[in-house]
Scaffold this motif. Structure first.
Motif, PDB file in Angstrom:
ATOM      1  N   GLN A  99     -19.929  48.927 -15.124  1.00 50.12           N
ATOM      2  CA  GLN A  99     -20.046  47.801 -14.331  1.00 50.12           C
ATOM      3  C   GLN A  99     -19.362  46.646 -14.487  1.00 50.12           C
ATOM      4  O   GLN A  99     -19.477  46.335 -15.870  1.00 50.12           O
ATOM      5  CB  GLN A  99     -21.605  47.725 -13.452  1.00 50.12           C
ATOM      6  N   LEU A 100     -19.103  45.797 -13.665  1.00 50.74           N
ATOM      7  CA  LEU A 100     -18.198  44.596 -13.843  1.00 50.74           C
ATOM      8  C   LEU A 100     -19.378  43.638 -14.383  1.00 50.74           C
ATOM      9  O   LEU A 100     -20.689  43.665 -13.877  1.00 50.74           O
ATOM     10  CB  LEU A 100     -17.509  44.055 -12.750  1.00 50.74           C
ATOM     11  N   SER A 101     -19.090  42.845 -15.474  1.00 49.72           N
ATOM     12  CA  SER A 101     -20.100  41.983 -16.134  1.00 49.72           C
ATOM     13  C   SER A 101     -19.852  40.682 -15.839  1.00 49.72           C
ATOM     14  O   SER A 101     -18.645  40.105 -15.642  1.00 49.72           O
ATOM     15  CB  SER A 101     -19.907  42.269 -17.567  1.00 49.72           C
ATOM     16  N   ASP A 102     -20.870  39.951 -15.367  1.00 54.73           N
ATOM     17  CA  ASP A 102     -21.063  38.376 -15.247  1.00 54.73           C
ATOM     18  C   ASP A 102     -21.316  37.731 -16.291  1.00 54.73           C
ATOM     19  O   ASP A 102     -21.604  36.507 -16.270  1.00 54.73           O
ATOM     20  CB  ASP A 102     -21.816  38.109 -13.771  1.00 54.73           C
ATOM     21  N   ASP A 103     -21.587  38.378 -17.506  1.00 53.11           N
ATOM     22  CA  ASP A 103     -21.972  37.522 -18.776  1.00 53.11           C
ATOM     23  C   ASP A 103     -20.770  37.004 -19.353  1.00 53.11           C
ATOM     24  O   ASP A 103     -20.026  37.728 -20.188  1.00 53.11           O
ATOM     25  CB  ASP A 103     -22.756  38.337 -19.551  1.00 53.11           C
ATOM     26  N   ASN A 130      -8.381  34.460 -11.357  1.00 57.59           N
ATOM     27  CA  ASN A 130      -9.424  35.055 -11.262  1.00 57.59           C
ATOM     28  C   ASN A 130     -10.887  34.790 -12.188  1.00 57.59           C
ATOM     29  O   ASN A 130     -11.824  35.271 -11.758  1.00 57.59           O
ATOM     30  CB  ASN A 130      -9.182  36.472 -11.102  1.00 57.59           C
ATOM     31  N   PHE A 131     -10.626  34.312 -13.601  1.00 57.73           N
ATOM     32  CA  PHE A 131     -11.685  34.140 -14.213  1.00 57.73           C
ATOM     33  C   PHE A 131     -12.684  33.115 -13.526  1.00 57.73           C
ATOM     34  O   PHE A 131     -13.985  33.297 -13.665  1.00 57.73           O
ATOM     35  CB  PHE A 131     -11.195  33.220 -15.389  1.00 57.73           C
ATOM     36  N   PHE A 132     -12.321  32.164 -12.677  1.00 61.79           N
ATOM     37  CA  PHE A 132     -13.040  31.096 -12.126  1.00 61.79           C
ATOM     38  C   PHE A 132     -13.828  31.723 -10.716  1.00 61.79           C
ATOM     39  O   PHE A 132     -14.600  31.272 -10.330  1.00 61.79           O
ATOM     40  CB  PHE A 132     -12.254  30.019 -11.745  1.00 61.79           C
ATOM     41  N   ASP A 133     -13.429  33.086 -10.613  1.00 59.15           N
ATOM     42  CA  ASP A 133     -14.402  33.738  -9.479  1.00 59.15           C
ATOM     43  C   ASP A 133     -15.819  33.733  -9.642  1.00 59.15           C
ATOM     44  O   ASP A 133     -16.662  33.909  -9.047  1.00 59.15           O
ATOM     45  CB  ASP A 133     -13.730  35.087  -9.139  1.00 59.15           C
ATOM     46  N   HIS A 134     -16.059  33.676 -11.117  1.00 57.30           N
ATOM     47  CA  HIS A 134     -17.416  33.819 -11.752  1.00 57.30           C
ATOM     48  C   HIS A 134     -18.174  32.518 -11.901  1.00 57.30           C
ATOM     49  O   HIS A 134     -19.295  32.773 -12.051  1.00 57.30           O
ATOM     50  CB  HIS A 134     -17.385  34.876 -13.110  1.00 57.30           C
ATOM     51  N   VAL A 167     -14.016  42.121 -17.701  1.00 56.40           N
ATOM     52  CA  VAL A 167     -15.034  42.098 -18.620  1.00 56.40           C
ATOM     53  C   VAL A 167     -16.233  43.255 -17.714  1.00 56.40           C
ATOM     54  O   VAL A 167     -16.604  43.037 -16.620  1.00 56.40           O
ATOM     55  CB  VAL A 167     -15.659  40.892 -18.947  1.00 56.40           C
ATOM     56  N   VAL A 168     -16.794  44.314 -18.863  1.00 59.40           N
ATOM     57  CA  VAL A 168     -17.326  45.584 -18.150  1.00 59.40           C
ATOM     58  C   VAL A 168     -18.691  45.689 -19.006  1.00 59.40           C
ATOM     59  O   VAL A 168     -18.536  45.255 -20.127  1.00 59.40           O
ATOM     60  CB  VAL A 168     -16.632  46.469 -17.907  1.00 59.40           C
ATOM     61  N   PRO A 220     -22.797  30.445 -13.654  1.00 57.41           N
ATOM     62  CA  PRO A 220     -22.349  31.564 -13.254  1.00 57.41           C
ATOM     63  C   PRO A 220     -22.551  31.692 -11.518  1.00 57.41           C
ATOM     64  O   PRO A 220     -23.778  31.070 -11.117  1.00 57.41           O
ATOM     65  CB  PRO A 220     -22.967  32.789 -13.809  1.00 57.41           C
ATOM     66  N   VAL A 221     -21.745  32.241 -10.991  1.00 49.26           N
ATOM     67  CA  VAL A 221     -22.094  32.479  -9.262  1.00 49.26           C
ATOM     68  C   VAL A 221     -23.175  33.190  -9.176  1.00 49.26           C
ATOM     69  O   VAL A 221     -24.322  32.676  -8.192  1.00 49.26           O
ATOM     70  CB  VAL A 221     -20.539  32.911  -8.823  1.00 49.26           C
TER      71      VAL A 221
END
Length: 241
Positions: free
Chosen positions: A152-156, A178-182, A129-130, A197-198
């Motif tokens: 940029q990579l998105s954390d939304d 890797n979805f759960f990294d956020h 997701v960007v 969110p992290v």
């Protein structure tokens, strides 16, 4: 005596010609305009998708008599727009993305392509997701094309759906995906659980669904217990402070 009469007249004339008068606040995000007979000052603060066009511009006669909408037609090509999207394809010089469901760009096309050779190198893959920032109009082709200025990579995560297994019932831990990294799971209930969110964001994520086993009321941190599996759709909601 005549000179004394002309002095206030000249002062008033100068004030009318060169002193701008506030014309109010526009309902576009907060744009303000100040108008004189010879020029207009516009403090742009217009919402453009996920971004805000925030510039100070001076328009000389006769453009000072143009409306805000008319002036915006001259400015919009300079304005930066941004949207959140999922990567569909990634190459050496271009990327193909799909705007998220609540994005205005999705109304133009479900697939948008842009060059990345001059952009920052990101560690992205299909499914990432960007957040993409671009200028100008969306070109009417299929896939549609834009001139991207950054990404940029998105954390939304508010738009995302995930229907696979959320928790490992044997380890009482998040599935290694890797979805759960956020996100960090914070609370678990019988019909939903919450995550944050992290990277701090002004919202929490609520994940709806029914547990395959009952009896779990709340878990604030991973614990060695029989943790059910959650497999339903994720819904995010914005917390009102």
């Amino acid at each position: 005596m005549k000179k004394k009469i002309w002095i206030p007249i000249v002062i008033v004339l100068i004030a009318v010609l060169f002193i701008p008068i506030p014309s109010g606040v526009c309902q576009d995000g907060g744009t303000r305009e100040y108008t004189a007979l010879t020029y207009k000052i516009v403090k742009w603060n217009r919402l453009t998708g996920d971004s805000t066009y925030d510039k100070l511009r001076v328009y000389l006669f006769p453009n000072n008599f143009r409306s805000i909408d008319s002036l915006w037609t001259r400015e919009k090509d300079k304005a930066e727009h941004s949207f959140t999207a999922t990567v569909l394809e990634i190459g050496e010089s271009s990327a193909l993305v799909q705007p998220v469901s609540d994005s205005a760009e999705l109304k133009s096309s479900d697939k948008i392509s842009f060059g990345i050779s001059e952009l920052e190198k990101l560690d992205v893959e299909v499914g990432s997701v960007v957040k993409v920032t671009y200028t100008g109009e969306i070109m009417e082709s299929y896939p549609a094309r834009i001139h991207a200025t950054s990404w940029q990579l998105s954390d939304d995560l508010r738009h995302m759906e995930y229907t696979e297994q959320w928790l490992d019932k044997n380890k009482a831990e998040k599935v290694d995906y890797n979805f759960f990294d956020h996100i960090k799971i914070t609370k678990i209930y019988s019909n939903c659980f919450f995550a944050s969110p992290v990277i701090p964001m002004p919202y929490e994520i609520k994940l709806n669904g029914k547990l395959q086993r009952s009896g779990v009321s709340e878990i604030r941190s991973p614990a060695p217990m029989k943790t059910p599996i959650m497999t339903k759709k994720m819904n995010a909601w914005k917390r009102i402070c």
